[in-house]
Design a protein around this motif. Structure first.
Motif, PDB file in Angstrom:
ATOM      1  N   THR A  42       6.672  -4.190   3.062  1.00  0.00           N
ATOM      2  CA  THR A  42       6.573  -4.652   3.971  1.00  0.00           C
ATOM      3  C   THR A  42       6.383  -3.346   4.993  1.00  0.00           C
ATOM      4  OG1 THR A  42       7.835  -6.361   4.004  1.00  0.00           O
ATOM      5  CG2 THR A  42       8.161  -5.390   5.748  1.00  0.00           C
ATOM      6  N   ARG A  43       7.109  -2.195   4.688  1.00  0.00           N
ATOM      7  CA  ARG A  43       7.370  -1.281   5.453  1.00  0.00           C
ATOM      8  C   ARG A  43       6.237  -0.034   5.589  1.00  0.00           C
ATOM      9  NH1 ARG A  43      11.903  -3.919   4.941  1.00  0.00           N
ATOM     10  NH2 ARG A  43      13.434  -3.992   6.097  1.00  0.00           N
ATOM     11  N   THR A  44       5.577   0.030   4.338  1.00  0.00           N
ATOM     12  CA  THR A  44       4.452   1.017   3.996  1.00  0.00           C
ATOM     13  C   THR A  44       3.584   0.563   3.370  1.00  0.00           C
ATOM     14  OG1 THR A  44       5.494   1.301   2.151  1.00  0.00           O
ATOM     15  CG2 THR A  44       6.926   2.604   3.165  1.00  0.00           C
ATOM     16  N   GLY A  45       3.504  -1.028   3.115  1.00  0.00           N
ATOM     17  CA  GLY A  45       1.902  -1.091   2.978  1.00  0.00           C
ATOM     18  C   GLY A  45       1.961  -0.221   1.301  1.00  0.00           C
ATOM     19  N   ALA A 261      -0.627   7.922   5.847  1.00  0.00           N
ATOM     20  CA  ALA A 261       0.604   7.944   5.595  1.00  0.00           C
ATOM     21  C   ALA A 261       0.935   6.639   5.351  1.00  0.00           C
ATOM     22  CB  ALA A 261       1.209   8.619   6.745  1.00  0.00           C
ATOM     23  N   ASN A 262       1.292   5.388   5.656  1.00  0.00           N
ATOM     24  CA  ASN A 262       1.209   4.468   5.651  1.00  0.00           C
ATOM     25  C   ASN A 262       0.779   3.097   6.133  1.00  0.00           C
ATOM     26  OD1 ASN A 262       2.207   3.428   8.025  1.00  0.00           O
ATOM     27  ND2 ASN A 262       4.289   4.551   8.215  1.00  0.00           N
ATOM     28  N   ALA A 263       0.398   2.276   5.826  1.00  0.00           N
ATOM     29  CA  ALA A 263      -0.304   0.752   6.626  1.00  0.00           C
ATOM     30  C   ALA A 263      -0.229   0.613   8.296  1.00  0.00           C
ATOM     31  CB  ALA A 263      -0.440   0.016   5.766  1.00  0.00           C
ATOM     32  N   ARG A 264       0.872   0.975   7.811  1.00  0.00           N
ATOM     33  CA  ARG A 264       1.114   0.638   9.567  1.00  0.00           C
ATOM     34  C   ARG A 264       0.440   1.287  10.383  1.00  0.00           C
ATOM     35  NH1 ARG A 264       7.211   0.395   9.761  1.00  0.00           N
ATOM     36  NH2 ARG A 264       6.826   0.398  12.384  1.00  0.00           N
ATOM     37  N   ILE A 265       0.595   2.596  10.009  1.00  0.00           N
ATOM     38  CA  ILE A 265       0.256   3.750  11.326  1.00  0.00           C
ATOM     39  C   ILE A 265      -1.541   4.067  11.120  1.00  0.00           C
ATOM     40  CG2 ILE A 265      -0.007   6.254  10.841  1.00  0.00           C
ATOM     41  CD1 ILE A 265       2.810   6.572   9.767  1.00  0.00           C
ATOM     42  N   LEU A 266      -2.032   3.330  10.098  1.00  0.00           N
ATOM     43  CA  LEU A 266      -3.398   3.421   9.874  1.00  0.00           C
ATOM     44  C   LEU A 266      -3.488   2.305  11.484  1.00  0.00           C
ATOM     45  CD1 LEU A 266      -4.298   3.537   6.254  1.00  0.00           C
ATOM     46  CD2 LEU A 266      -4.770   5.486   8.083  1.00  0.00           C
ATOM     47  N   TYR A 267      -3.217   1.217  10.678  1.00  0.00           N
ATOM     48  CA  TYR A 267      -3.396   0.349  11.773  1.00  0.00           C
ATOM     49  C   TYR A 267      -2.907   0.119  13.112  1.00  0.00           C
ATOM     50  CZ  TYR A 267      -5.069  -2.443   7.513  1.00  0.00           C
ATOM     51  OH  TYR A 267      -5.728  -3.014   6.492  1.00  0.00           O
TER      52      TYR A 267
END
Length: 338
Positions: A42-45, A261-267
């Motif tokens: 949930t937090r990093t993907g 870095a993590n999926a949330r940052i990418l999106y």
């Protein structure tokens, strides 16, 4: 002196990647940390990552990835080697000369670049500069990190994020209009924010001060919330800069390959730019944050799965400790990934 018409630029001619064999899945971490597969995803993907060990560290991984990039480019020699890493096998000397010798290139200029997660972009700029200046015709640029060695194994915040690996490209001298020619590169830093991501112990300052350190001070300290905001805002800002310099619009971008870095940052970066999610390269779920190896590993995976095709307009962007960040563009060449 090169004339403008004869000016040579760096062209991506080969791409290779390598990951250590040990796979650590979220379920393994949940067995000993106060966490769960759902919490991490949930937090990093991230679902799993590769961890070095059993004699495998940065130099070994860099040699493996570098040899594959050379094979991809059908290159027998290079004129220089740039190793982007923040985890050299020793504090002194740099690891790049040993990588060069391990590849059979003893005697060529070889040096480390430490810009942490932005390291591969800094390495591209450094290697490309050697070509543009006329000092080299072919340069091997490697991003390799054994960052798991800097992570507290009992820290549920940072332990799930990072993995180990290496990726490499061969740059050759070529024409600006060729596929694979590097376009504008934009690089930045902000030392005022160094305390957001850093390892307190182990450097010269600690030795000079003679301050006793706790065991945990030899591991990465991270302020996640502040880092998240700066990461996506700086990556998006730098991406806009290179797009403008290249004369591209966001609609021209076929593939956005950001630091994993993590999926949330990418999106979030993609949303800030207006890049559709289907154009975003994501392999962080399988390898975690591999620091300087992140972008070349993502490029390799995208090329292998067919989502990155010959002629595609590619946007690269990264952010890391230091702070450092940057972006670059190129049109993807016709090459075989090894």
């Amino acid at each position: 002196m090169q004339t403008e018409q004869a000016r040579e630029v760096p062209v991506v001619a080969g791409l290779g990647s390598w990951l250590p064999p040990r796979v650590v899945r979220n379920e393994e971490l949940a067995q000993r940390l106060d966490t769960s597969d759902e919490w991490i995803r949930t937090r990093t993907g991230i679902a799993e990552r590769r961890i070095a060990g059993d004699g495998i560290a940065t130099i070994r991984m860099a040699i493996e990835a570098g040899s594959r990039a050379l094979r991809s480019a059908s290159a027998q020699t290079v004129d220089a080697l740039v190793l982007a890493t923040s985890t050299p096998d020793q504090l002194c000397p740099a690891s790049a000369p040993q990588v060069a010798t391990g590849l059979g290139f003893n005697g060529i200029p070889a040096f480390d670049v430490n810009a942490v997660c932005s390291g591969f972009l800094y390495g591209l700029a450094s290697g490309g500069g050697l070509i543009s200046s006329g000092m080299a015709q072919r340069v091997l640029v490697i991003g390799a990190d054994t960052f798991s060695t800097l992570i507290n194994p009992d820290d549920r915040t940072t332990m799930p994020i990072f993995g180990d690996g290496a990726g490499a490209v061969v740059l050759r001298a070529g024409r600006p209009d060729e596929l694979g020619a590097l376009g504008p590169i934009d690089l930045h830093s902000d030392g005022d924010q160094a305390g957001l991501l850093f390892v307190p112990a182990g450097g010269a300052q600690q030795r000079v001060d003679g301050v006793p350190m706790e065991a945990g001070d030899y591991f990465l300290a991270m302020k996640g919330a502040e880092t998240f905001y700066l990461a996506y805002s700086r990556m998006a800002e730098s991406a806009r800069t290179v797009l403008d310099r290249a004369g591209w619009t966001v609609a021209d971008v076929d593939r956005f390959v950001g630091h994993q870095a993590n999926a949330r940052i990418l999106y979030t970066v993609a949303k800030q730019l207006g890049v559709p999610e289907e154009k975003v390269a994501v392999n962080v779920d399988r390898v975690g944050n591999t620091v300087a190896a992140s972008i070349p590993l993502a490029l390799a995976d995208s090329a292998r799965d067919g989502t990155l095709r010959t002629g595609d307009r590619v946007l690269l962007s990264a952010f890391g400790a230091g702070l450092t960040w940057g972006a670059a563009v190129l049109r993807w060449p016709d090459l075989r990934v090894c």
